[in-house]
Design a protein around this motif. Structure first.
Motif, PDB file in Angstrom:
ATOM      1  N   ASP A   1       0.826  -1.204   0.000  1.00  0.00           N
ATOM      2  CA  ASP A   1       0.000   0.000   0.000  1.00  0.00           C
ATOM      3  C   ASP A   1       0.864   1.260   0.000  1.00  0.00           C
ATOM      4  O   ASP A   1       0.448   2.300  -0.508  1.00  0.00           O
ATOM      5  CB  ASP A   1      -0.929   0.025   1.223  1.00  0.00           C
ATOM      6  CG  ASP A   1      -1.995  -1.052   1.141  1.00  0.00           C
ATOM      7  OD1 ASP A   1      -2.420  -1.366  -0.003  1.00  0.00           O
ATOM      8  OD2 ASP A   1      -2.397  -1.584   2.192  1.00  0.00           O
ATOM      9  N   SER A   2       2.049   1.166   0.571  1.00  0.00           N
ATOM     10  CA  SER A   2       2.988   2.291   0.586  1.00  0.00           C
ATOM     11  C   SER A   2       4.397   1.757   0.746  1.00  0.00           C
ATOM     12  O   SER A   2       4.605   0.640   1.246  1.00  0.00           O
ATOM     13  CB  SER A   2       2.662   3.267   1.722  1.00  0.00           C
ATOM     14  OG  SER A   2       2.829   2.631   2.982  1.00  0.00           O
ATOM     15  N   LEU A   3       5.359   2.557   0.310  1.00  0.00           N
ATOM     16  CA  LEU A   3       6.766   2.202   0.407  1.00  0.00           C
ATOM     17  C   LEU A   3       7.505   3.326   1.114  1.00  0.00           C
ATOM     18  O   LEU A   3       7.418   4.488   0.702  1.00  0.00           O
ATOM     19  CB  LEU A   3       7.371   1.978  -0.988  1.00  0.00           C
ATOM     20  CG  LEU A   3       6.880   0.748  -1.758  1.00  0.00           C
ATOM     21  CD1 LEU A   3       7.364   0.796  -3.196  1.00  0.00           C
ATOM     22  CD2 LEU A   3       7.369  -0.523  -1.088  1.00  0.00           C
ATOM     23  N   SER A   4       8.221   2.981   2.166  1.00  0.00           N
ATOM     24  CA  SER A   4       8.973   3.972   2.918  1.00  0.00           C
ATOM     25  C   SER A   4      10.287   4.283   2.207  1.00  0.00           C
ATOM     26  O   SER A   4      10.983   3.373   1.733  1.00  0.00           O
ATOM     27  CB  SER A   4       9.253   3.471   4.332  1.00  0.00           C
ATOM     28  OG  SER A   4      10.105   4.341   5.019  1.00  0.00           O
ATOM     29  N   LEU A   5      10.629   5.556   2.145  1.00  0.00           N
ATOM     30  CA  LEU A   5      11.865   5.967   1.496  1.00  0.00           C
ATOM     31  C   LEU A   5      13.085   5.432   2.238  1.00  0.00           C
ATOM     32  O   LEU A   5      14.057   4.982   1.621  1.00  0.00           O
ATOM     33  CB  LEU A   5      11.925   7.498   1.409  1.00  0.00           C
ATOM     34  CG  LEU A   5      13.117   8.096   0.671  1.00  0.00           C
ATOM     35  CD1 LEU A   5      13.137   7.648  -0.781  1.00  0.00           C
ATOM     36  CD2 LEU A   5      13.085   9.617   0.751  1.00  0.00           C
ATOM     37  N   SER A   6      13.026   5.455   3.568  1.00  0.00           N
ATOM     38  CA  SER A   6      14.162   4.965   4.356  1.00  0.00           C
ATOM     39  C   SER A   6      14.353   3.460   4.170  1.00  0.00           C
ATOM     40  O   SER A   6      15.487   2.968   4.128  1.00  0.00           O
ATOM     41  CB  SER A   6      13.945   5.284   5.836  1.00  0.00           C
ATOM     42  OG  SER A   6      12.755   4.682   6.316  1.00  0.00           O
ATOM     43  N   THR A   7      13.264   2.716   4.032  1.00  0.00           N
ATOM     44  CA  THR A   7      13.369   1.271   3.815  1.00  0.00           C
ATOM     45  C   THR A   7      14.020   0.965   2.469  1.00  0.00           C
ATOM     46  O   THR A   7      14.870   0.074   2.363  1.00  0.00           O
ATOM     47  CB  THR A   7      11.982   0.621   3.889  1.00  0.00           C
ATOM     48  OG1 THR A   7      11.389   0.897   5.162  1.00  0.00           O
ATOM     49  CG2 THR A   7      12.076  -0.883   3.692  1.00  0.00           C
ATOM     50  N   LEU A   8      13.619   1.707   1.440  1.00  0.00           N
ATOM     51  CA  LEU A   8      14.229   1.508   0.122  1.00  0.00           C
ATOM     52  C   LEU A   8      15.705   1.869   0.138  1.00  0.00           C
ATOM     53  O   LEU A   8      16.519   1.197  -0.509  1.00  0.00           O
ATOM     54  CB  LEU A   8      13.483   2.334  -0.925  1.00  0.00           C
ATOM     55  CG  LEU A   8      12.036   1.914  -1.215  1.00  0.00           C
ATOM     56  CD1 LEU A   8      11.400   2.869  -2.217  1.00  0.00           C
ATOM     57  CD2 LEU A   8      11.975   0.487  -1.734  1.00  0.00           C
ATOM     58  N   CYS A   9      16.059   2.926   0.854  1.00  0.00           N
ATOM     59  CA  CYS A   9      17.469   3.302   0.972  1.00  0.00           C
ATOM     60  C   CYS A   9      18.282   2.208   1.640  1.00  0.00           C
ATOM     61  O   CYS A   9      19.421   1.920   1.240  1.00  0.00           O
ATOM     62  CB  CYS A   9      17.607   4.607   1.754  1.00  0.00           C
ATOM     63  SG  CYS A   9      16.932   6.059   0.938  1.00  0.00           S
TER      64      CYS A   9
ATOM     65  N   PRO B   1      18.939   8.936  -0.550  1.00  0.00           N
ATOM     66  CA  PRO B   1      17.525   9.290  -0.735  1.00  0.00           C
ATOM     67  C   PRO B   1      17.257  10.092  -1.999  1.00  0.00           C
ATOM     68  O   PRO B   1      16.197   9.931  -2.631  1.00  0.00           O
ATOM     69  CB  PRO B   1      17.192  10.096   0.530  1.00  0.00           C
ATOM     70  CG  PRO B   1      18.195   9.661   1.535  1.00  0.00           C
ATOM     71  CD  PRO B   1      19.439   9.362   0.779  1.00  0.00           C
ATOM     72  N   ASP B   2      18.190  10.971  -2.373  1.00  0.00           N
ATOM     73  CA  ASP B   2      17.926  11.788  -3.555  1.00  0.00           C
ATOM     74  C   ASP B   2      17.902  10.950  -4.836  1.00  0.00           C
ATOM     75  O   ASP B   2      17.122  11.229  -5.761  1.00  0.00           O
ATOM     76  CB  ASP B   2      18.971  12.902  -3.666  1.00  0.00           C
ATOM     77  CG  ASP B   2      20.388  12.347  -3.722  1.00  0.00           C
ATOM     78  OD1 ASP B   2      20.615  11.255  -3.183  1.00  0.00           O
ATOM     79  OD2 ASP B   2      21.257  13.005  -4.320  1.00  0.00           O
ATOM     80  N   ILE B   3      18.727   9.899  -4.907  1.00  0.00           N
ATOM     81  CA  ILE B   3      18.725   9.027  -6.081  1.00  0.00           C
ATOM     82  C   ILE B   3      17.414   8.247  -6.162  1.00  0.00           C
ATOM     83  O   ILE B   3      16.791   8.139  -7.227  1.00  0.00           O
ATOM     84  CB  ILE B   3      19.925   8.068  -6.044  1.00  0.00           C
ATOM     85  CG1 ILE B   3      21.246   8.844  -6.072  1.00  0.00           C
ATOM     86  CG2 ILE B   3      19.856   7.095  -7.201  1.00  0.00           C
ATOM     87  CD1 ILE B   3      21.463   9.629  -7.336  1.00  0.00           C
TER      88      ILE B   3
ATOM     89  N   SER C   1       7.172   8.739   2.448  1.00  0.00           N
ATOM     90  CA  SER C   1       6.855   7.455   1.825  1.00  0.00           C
ATOM     91  C   SER C   1       6.089   7.702   0.538  1.00  0.00           C
ATOM     92  O   SER C   1       5.650   8.826   0.249  1.00  0.00           O
ATOM     93  CB  SER C   1       6.043   6.566   2.771  1.00  0.00           C
ATOM     94  OG  SER C   1       4.796   7.176   3.066  1.00  0.00           O
ATOM     95  N   VAL C   2       5.910   6.649  -0.218  1.00  0.00           N
ATOM     96  CA  VAL C   2       5.172   6.693  -1.483  1.00  0.00           C
ATOM     97  C   VAL C   2       3.911   5.870  -1.324  1.00  0.00           C
ATOM     98  O   VAL C   2       3.967   4.678  -0.984  1.00  0.00           O
ATOM     99  CB  VAL C   2       6.033   6.148  -2.634  1.00  0.00           C
ATOM    100  CG1 VAL C   2       5.212   6.067  -3.912  1.00  0.00           C
ATOM    101  CG2 VAL C   2       7.252   7.015  -2.847  1.00  0.00           C
TER     102      VAL C   2
END
Length: 390
Positions: free
Chosen positions: A301-309, A316-318, A342-343
């Motif tokens: 349902d959502s993706l955390s930016l910190s988790t993807l990093c 994070p900027d990439i 998050s997204v």
């Protein structure tokens, strides 16, 4: 020196042909900053003052301005493109060959000039790969590698007697010397690597689409053969390493993909091999991220930016840049939640059952069109309407 203009141009060309394939480490260009003057027909380069580049540039300028025969001028231009690409000046080499429009008429030239054109295009593709321009590298190498005749097109191997009207002696005479050969395994490895970085995310984004666009048929064939193999062991050859890396990328496992690719020994043939490996690692991280999102977005349902990093070890900027581009191109239906960093994913894509139903409907429609076309060719068109009217 005394001599006619044509004789001087021939001498200049002979000197160029002895220099264009040689590497001068003092003139290698690894930075992305280039200086190109597109207002003239000759590209300005930033060679050092004590390398082959000054001689090449001076001789090529003389031929461009004085030569009256098209063949000498074109061969000098191709040698110049090869030399620029060999030393890392990709933008200058690309602009030079595009302004010449040589690709539109190369088929009308003699065989040695066509071979020189193939060599220049291949070297241009290798230069684009070293710059991290994966799409341009793939486009430059695709015509040669997909033909299955790279050795013959580069004049590094004999043509089959079945496809050649020349005698073995004539065939050997058109081969280029051994010290000018390009490493064919390196060319294939670069091409398959570029195809993997482009094709795997493409396959993940259109997994249920029957009309999906195919980027590389040869790479798809390698994957299909590997999937149909009853027993797959640890990779040994270069092709097996690329297939194993592609299999790992399908699941978003960028570490395994990186390890498989960096184990390939041909990367040592690049003078800047360590920089190439760092660039390749970054590209694998980025494309694995895109593949992971395409594959598993339906279960989130959502993706955390910190988790993807943390998962892909990217700043994070990439990651933000990649996700924003996917949203702009409508590859990803999502929006940013700034408060939670998050997204939020919008599940507008069809379910698996709906996708299979659409795929079945497309195949039934194609089958119906083929049957009608066969009946039209056999009975003269619209034969069934006469029976309805009767």
């Amino acid at each position: 020196m005394n001599g006619t203009t044509e004789e001087m141009c021939r001498i200049y060309l002979r000197v160029i042909e002895h220099l264009y394939y040689k590497v001068d480490k003092r003139s290698l260009h690894f930075d992305d900053q280039v200086n190109v003057d597109v207002s003239t027909t000759v590209v300005q380069t930033s060679y050092s003052t004590d390398c082959y580049g000054v001689v090449m540039d001076s001789l090529c300028r003389s031929i461009y301005s004085k030569d009256t025969t098209d063949r000498i001028k074109k061969r000098a231009l191709l040698c110049n493109v090869y030399h620029l690409a060999l030393h890392g000046y990709w933008y200058e080499a690309r602009d030079l060959i595009m302004m010449s429009h040589l690709q539109e008429s190369i088929q009308h030239f003699d065989v040695p000039t066509q071979v020189l054109y193939n060599r220049a295009i291949v070297q241009l593709g290798l230069c684009a790969f070293r710059k991290g321009l994966i799409i341009d590298a793939h486009n430059s190498l695709q015509a040669i590698q997909s033909s299955g005749k790279a050795k013959q097109l580069l004049a590094q191997g004999l043509m089959s007697k079945k496809f050649s009207d020349r005698t073995p002696e004539q065939e050997k005479q058109r081969q280029i010397p051994l010290h000018m050969h390009l490493n064919l395994e390196l060319l294939e490895c670069v091409y398959l690597t570029c195809a993997m970085l482009l094709e795997i995310p493409n396959m993940a984004s259109q997994v249920f689409d029957s009309r999906k666009h195919m980027i590389s048929k040869s790479f798809r064939y390698l994957l299909r053969v590997s999937e149909q193999s009853p027993l797959v062991g640890p990779p040994e050859s270069m092709r097996e390493h690329v297939v194993a890396a592609a299999t790992a990328m399908k699941t978003g496992d960028w570490q395994a993909c990186r390890d498989y690719m960096l184990d390939v020994k041909v990367w040592k043939l690049f003078l800047d091999s360590e920089r190439i490996k760092k660039m390749l690692t970054r590209k694998i991280q980025e494309e694995s991220l895109r593949t992971y999102i395409f594959t598993y977005s339906s279960v989130y349902d959502s993706l955390s930016l910190s988790t993807l990093c943390e998962m892909f070890e990217l700043p994070p900027d990439i990651i933000s840049r990649i996700l924003n581009k996917m949203m702009i191109t409508e590859e990803l239906q999502a929006s940013w939640d700034e408060s939670r960093q998050s997204v939020t994913l919008h599940h507008t894509e069809p379910t698996r059952l709906q996708s299979l139903a659409l795929q079945l409907a497309d195949k039934v429609g194609s089958l119906l069109e083929n049957n009608e076309r066969i009946m039209d060719s056999r009975y003269g068109g619209y034969w069934f309407k006469k029976e309805w009217q009767g």
